[in-house]
Design a protein around this motif. Structure first.
Motif, PDB file in Angstrom:
ATOM      1  N   ASP A 117       0.848  -1.195   0.000  1.00 28.31           N
ATOM      2  CA  ASP A 117       0.000   0.000   0.000  1.00 28.31           C
ATOM      3  C   ASP A 117       0.881   1.241   0.000  1.00 28.31           C
ATOM      4  O   ASP A 117       2.087   1.171   0.246  1.00 28.31           O
ATOM      5  N   HIS A 118       0.264   2.382  -0.277  1.00 24.39           N
ATOM      6  CA  HIS A 118       1.016   3.644  -0.258  1.00 24.39           C
ATOM      7  C   HIS A 118       0.246   4.733   0.471  1.00 24.39           C
ATOM      8  O   HIS A 118       0.649   5.890   0.466  1.00 24.39           O
ATOM      9  N   HIS A 119      -0.878   4.362   1.098  1.00 30.69           N
ATOM     10  CA  HIS A 119      -1.660   5.327   1.869  1.00 30.69           C
ATOM     11  C   HIS A 119      -1.072   5.461   3.276  1.00 30.69           C
ATOM     12  O   HIS A 119      -0.310   4.609   3.721  1.00 30.69           O
ATOM     13  N   ARG A 120      -1.462   6.506   3.962  1.00 24.56           N
ATOM     14  CA  ARG A 120      -0.934   6.728   5.314  1.00 24.56           C
ATOM     15  C   ARG A 120      -1.466   5.671   6.273  1.00 24.56           C
ATOM     16  O   ARG A 120      -2.673   5.438   6.335  1.00 24.56           O
ATOM     17  N   PRO A 121      -0.598   5.040   7.042  1.00 26.00           N
ATOM     18  CA  PRO A 121      -1.064   4.047   8.025  1.00 26.00           C
ATOM     19  C   PRO A 121      -1.808   4.720   9.174  1.00 26.00           C
ATOM     20  O   PRO A 121      -1.617   5.907   9.442  1.00 26.00           O
ATOM     21  N   GLY A 122      -2.655   3.943   9.851  1.00 18.73           N
ATOM     22  CA  GLY A 122      -3.286   4.411  11.084  1.00 18.73           C
ATOM     23  C   GLY A 122      -2.349   4.182  12.256  1.00 18.73           C
ATOM     24  O   GLY A 122      -1.153   3.911  12.082  1.00 18.73           O
ATOM     25  N   ASP A 123      -2.886   4.235  13.465  1.00 20.52           N
ATOM     26  CA  ASP A 123      -2.056   4.048  14.671  1.00 20.52           C
ATOM     27  C   ASP A 123      -1.561   2.611  14.801  1.00 20.52           C
ATOM     28  O   ASP A 123      -0.532   2.355  15.413  1.00 20.52           O
ATOM     29  N   GLU A 124      -2.333   1.677  14.233  1.00 24.15           N
ATOM     30  CA  GLU A 124      -1.996   0.252  14.371  1.00 24.15           C
ATOM     31  C   GLU A 124      -1.856  -0.374  12.987  1.00 24.15           C
ATOM     32  O   GLU A 124      -2.686  -0.142  12.096  1.00 24.15           O
ATOM     33  N   LEU A 125      -0.797  -1.165  12.808  1.00 25.40           N
ATOM     34  CA  LEU A 125      -0.618  -1.865  11.533  1.00 25.40           C
ATOM     35  C   LEU A 125      -1.327  -3.216  11.582  1.00 25.40           C
ATOM     36  O   LEU A 125      -1.378  -3.855  12.646  1.00 25.40           O
ATOM     37  N   PRO A 126      -1.866  -3.684  10.457  1.00 27.79           N
ATOM     38  CA  PRO A 126      -2.483  -5.012  10.439  1.00 27.79           C
ATOM     39  C   PRO A 126      -1.447  -6.106  10.719  1.00 27.79           C
ATOM     40  O   PRO A 126      -0.266  -5.934  10.421  1.00 27.79           O
ATOM     41  N   GLU A 127      -1.923  -7.227  11.261  1.00 34.86           N
ATOM     42  CA  GLU A 127      -1.035  -8.363  11.578  1.00 34.86           C
ATOM     43  C   GLU A 127      -0.830  -9.226  10.333  1.00 34.86           C
ATOM     44  O   GLU A 127      -1.208 -10.394  10.300  1.00 34.86           O
ATOM     45  N   ALA A 128      -0.234  -8.636   9.303  1.00 39.14           N
ATOM     46  CA  ALA A 128       0.028  -9.367   8.060  1.00 39.14           C
ATOM     47  C   ALA A 128       1.440  -9.956   8.110  1.00 39.14           C
ATOM     48  O   ALA A 128       2.267  -9.539   8.927  1.00 39.14           O
ATOM     49  N   VAL A 129       1.697 -10.914   7.210  1.00 39.33           N
ATOM     50  CA  VAL A 129       3.044 -11.509   7.119  1.00 39.33           C
ATOM     51  C   VAL A 129       4.052 -10.417   6.766  1.00 39.33           C
ATOM     52  O   VAL A 129       5.175 -10.382   7.277  1.00 39.33           O
ATOM     53  N   ALA A 130       3.648  -9.521   5.863  1.00 36.55           N
ATOM     54  CA  ALA A 130       4.508  -8.403   5.464  1.00 36.55           C
ATOM     55  C   ALA A 130       3.627  -7.203   5.147  1.00 36.55           C
ATOM     56  O   ALA A 130       2.568  -7.355   4.542  1.00 36.55           O
ATOM     57  N   VAL A 131       4.082  -6.026   5.553  1.00 36.27           N
ATOM     58  CA  VAL A 131       3.370  -4.781   5.237  1.00 36.27           C
ATOM     59  C   VAL A 131       4.348  -3.867   4.508  1.00 36.27           C
ATOM     60  O   VAL A 131       5.245  -3.281   5.120  1.00 36.27           O
ATOM     61  N   LEU A 132       4.190  -3.798   3.183  1.00 34.49           N
ATOM     62  CA  LEU A 132       5.047  -2.943   2.373  1.00 34.49           C
ATOM     63  C   LEU A 132       4.332  -1.607   2.171  1.00 34.49           C
ATOM     64  O   LEU A 132       3.300  -1.545   1.496  1.00 34.49           O
ATOM     65  N   ASP A 133       4.854  -0.563   2.775  1.00 39.32           N
ATOM     66  CA  ASP A 133       4.288   0.768   2.609  1.00 39.32           C
ATOM     67  C   ASP A 133       5.381   1.772   2.957  1.00 39.32           C
ATOM     68  O   ASP A 133       5.770   1.903   4.122  1.00 39.32           O
ATOM     69  N   PRO A 134       5.896   2.494   1.947  1.00 42.72           N
ATOM     70  CA  PRO A 134       6.990   3.438   2.228  1.00 42.72           C
ATOM     71  C   PRO A 134       6.596   4.563   3.173  1.00 42.72           C
ATOM     72  O   PRO A 134       7.457   5.259   3.695  1.00 42.72           O
ATOM     73  N   LYS A 135       5.273   4.715   3.434  1.00 43.07           N
ATOM     74  CA  LYS A 135       4.834   5.762   4.372  1.00 43.07           C
ATOM     75  C   LYS A 135       4.784   5.253   5.818  1.00 43.07           C
ATOM     76  O   LYS A 135       4.411   6.009   6.723  1.00 43.07           O
ATOM     77  N   ARG A 136       5.150   3.995   6.043  1.00 41.20           N
ATOM     78  CA  ARG A 136       5.289   3.514   7.428  1.00 41.20           C
ATOM     79  C   ARG A 136       6.355   4.340   8.137  1.00 41.20           C
ATOM     80  O   ARG A 136       7.430   4.591   7.576  1.00 41.20           O
ATOM     81  N   SER A 137       6.092   4.748   9.377  1.00 41.04           N
ATOM     82  CA  SER A 137       7.062   5.587  10.092  1.00 41.04           C
ATOM     83  C   SER A 137       8.363   4.836  10.360  1.00 41.04           C
ATOM     84  O   SER A 137       9.425   5.450  10.503  1.00 41.04           O
ATOM     85  N   ASP A 138       8.290   3.495  10.422  1.00 36.98           N
ATOM     86  CA  ASP A 138       9.499   2.709  10.704  1.00 36.98           C
ATOM     87  C   ASP A 138      10.136   2.155   9.424  1.00 36.98           C
ATOM     88  O   ASP A 138      10.993   1.273   9.489  1.00 36.98           O
TER      89      ASP A 138
END
Length: 562
Positions: free
Chosen positions: A164-185
């Motif tokens: 994804d490329h949208h802004r994450p919320g306070d909590e990330l989903p419990e997926a195997v992998a979360v690819l999103d360059p807008k993740r703060s980490d």
């Protein structure tokens, strides 16, 4: 219109860059305004190179995503590629599924129904995966906020990879992998990729893992360029490289689906603007009017004859879409006048029978008319759904966040968003949104702005300038077509209004001793009086090349005059 002249960069820096590159101070100024201050910056800008793409493994969780896909392939698992129903989502699904199918057969695609399931990951999609023994779902252009849906999938032993490329919320989903360059980490060097761009980074990583090179991925770049244009992401960094090479593919050897969409065009070379206004609306029309599956079917078809049949079908959807958005825009404008809301800080309208597929386009049309942050609501199941569009420099996502107590869910970007709410909360939300924008928007932002790059004399327009400006392409956000201002221009007496309702302006202008230039001003017919009797006026314009009967002439495309 507000005319805002960009500040002149430091003269020493301009002079230094002009000397290094052997270009005029005007070109050096335009480059510095775009953040290009060194010889190396300029090399990357004028000579985009696929070798300059970042290592995909710099994106957080990329190793986990690749390992899980390779494990699925080794174990002969069924993989579902899931994506949103707009251009970014359908191109991303087409990209990742067609790449995976090039070496692995057990791959299916899923686009949610805009009306039945709504935006993003759906329970219905997860149930479909379960019913068809699919143990891995790759979600594209959605999923970053789908905490509950991913938990539901986990309970069914279905793994998720989110791209994804949208802004994450306070909590990330419990997926195997979360690819999103807008993740703060996530420390990935470029965070402006579109959803299809994140999908491309995934196949780039898979390709590296399989000893393929970037050249093996070139045929997929027509999809990436289409998504970049349609999603209105900045044409900088990696997006600029991907858009440039993607346009090369579109103009030389596009996939049959895209070829079928453009085969009747008379233009020899398509630009990113053509992608935005010709290719993207047709791909979008499938999800707006019928179902996004039609778009994926078209973009993954490798037989031109069959692709042409699909394209003809999509063309009818596009015609229906145009009729609908005209009708709904008319109704919305009547509603605004009836409610006497023309002078509000926001435009918020609702009618329960408006077609959900075109409310985003209608929001854009209303923004053009009243130039306000705009929301268009319709009935969707037992809730109301809306599309939001903003004005330049105002973050509509933040405004929605401030009103989130009235919303069921929302997501999006600074300039475009979507949301749902309960019908009983509509009026309260509308009131809160108006107050929020009134408190936070600067009054200047409610007047359309033309940003001018530089003041020039008409005599500075010459073949060398035009040749270099052409190398600034592809244009788009943060690399817009340069806009120039020239003072005391006169029409030589050939000026006239043209068009069915005389809504456009055609002139032939000179300034002092300059040669004359043809001028076209779309929608500026009402300014004709200002140009009569050789009265001097100021002109804000872009420099175009106009091709007619094989002859290429310079034409000034006017944005405003006074």
């Amino acid at each position: 219109m507000r005319w805002t002249l960009k500040p002149k960069p430091d003269s020493q820096l301009v002079s230094q860059l002009a000397n290094q590159l052997n270009v005029s101070t005007l070109i050096a100024t335009l480059l510095i305004q775009r953040g290009i201050t060194t010889y190396e910056d300029a090399r990357q800008f004028f000579r985009p190179n696929l070798e300059d793409l970042h290592n995909p493994y710099l994106m957080k969780d990329m190793d986990k995503a690749v390992n899980r896909i390779e494990k699925a392939i080794a174990n002969q698992e069924n993989i579902l590629v899931f994506g949103d129903y707009d251009v970014d989502g359908t191109t991303a699904v087409s990209l990742v599924s067609s790449y995976l199918r090039s070496f692995y057969p057990n791959v299916a695609t899923y686009i949610p129904d805009r009306y039945d399931e709504g935006y993003g990951i759906s329970l219905k999609g997860i149930d479909f995966a379960e019913d068809n023994s699919m143990s891995l779902i790759i979600a594209l252009d959605c999923g970053i906020k789908s905490v509950d849906k991913i938990a539901y999938a986990n309970s069914k032993k279905i793994d998720f990879i989110i791209c994804d490329h949208h802004r994450p919320g306070d909590e990330l989903p419990e997926a195997v992998a979360v690819l999103d360059p807008k993740r703060s980490d996530c420390n990935y060097p470029y965070d402006e990729l579109c959803g299809c761009g994140v999908g491309f980074k995934l196949i780039q990583a898979l390709a590296q893992n399989r000893n393929q090179t970037i050249d093996d991925l070139l045929p997929y770049l027509d999809l990436v360029a289409t998504a970049i244009g349609a999603d209105i992401v900045p044409i900088t960094g990696e997006n600029r490289i991907l858009a440039k090479f993607g346009l090369d593919v579109i103009n030389s050897s596009p996939r049959p689906g895209i070829q079928a969409l453009i085969q009747n065009l008379k233009k020899k070379k398509l630009t990113i603007t053509d992608v935005v206004f010709i290719i993207a609306p047709r791909i979008n029309a499938a999800g707006r009017i019928k179902h996004g599956n039609y778009a994926v079917q078209l973009l993954t078809e490798f037989d031109l004859e069959q692709a042409s049949t699909f394209a003809a079908e999509i063309e009818t959807f596009n015609i229906d879409r145009k009729d609908l958005d005209k009708q709904i825009t008319k109704e919305a404008l009547v509603q605004i006048e009836k409610n006497q809301e023309q002078k509000n800080f926001t435009t918020v309208v609702y009618q329960e029978d408006w077609h959900k597929g075109v409310i985003g386009i209608v929001a854009s049309r209303l923004t053009e008319t009243y130039y306000r942050p705009t929301l268009v609501f319709t009935k969707s199941g037992d809730k109301l759904a809306a599309s939001a569009r903003s004005v330049k420099d105002f973050d509509i996502y933040n405004a929605l966040e401030a009103c989130s107590q009235h919303l069921e869910q929302f997501g999006g970007h600074m300039y475009a968003a979507g949301m749902t709410l309960k019908e009983e909360n509509y009026l309260k939300f509308k009131e809160t949104f108006e107050k929020t924008v009134q408190k936070t928007i600067h009054p200047d932002l409610l007047i359309p702005e033309i940003t001018v790059d530089a003041e020039i004399l008409l005599e500075e327009i010459n073949p060398k300038l035009i040749r270099i400006l052409n190398q600034f392409e592809p244009f788009g956000p943060e690399n817009m077509t340069p806009v120039f201002l020239s003072h005391n221009v006169i029409d030589t007496g050939y000026g006239k209004t043209i068009g069915q309702n005389e809504e456009h302006l055609k002139l032939f202008v000179k300034q002092k001793n300059s040669e004359g230039f043809g001028v076209i001003g779309f929608g500026l017919g009402d300014k004709f009086e200002l140009t009569k009797n050789k009265t001097p006026f100021d002109l804000v314009y872009c420099i175009d090349e106009n091709e007619f009967n094989g002859n290429v002439t310079v034409q000034l495309r006017v944005k405003d005059l006074r």
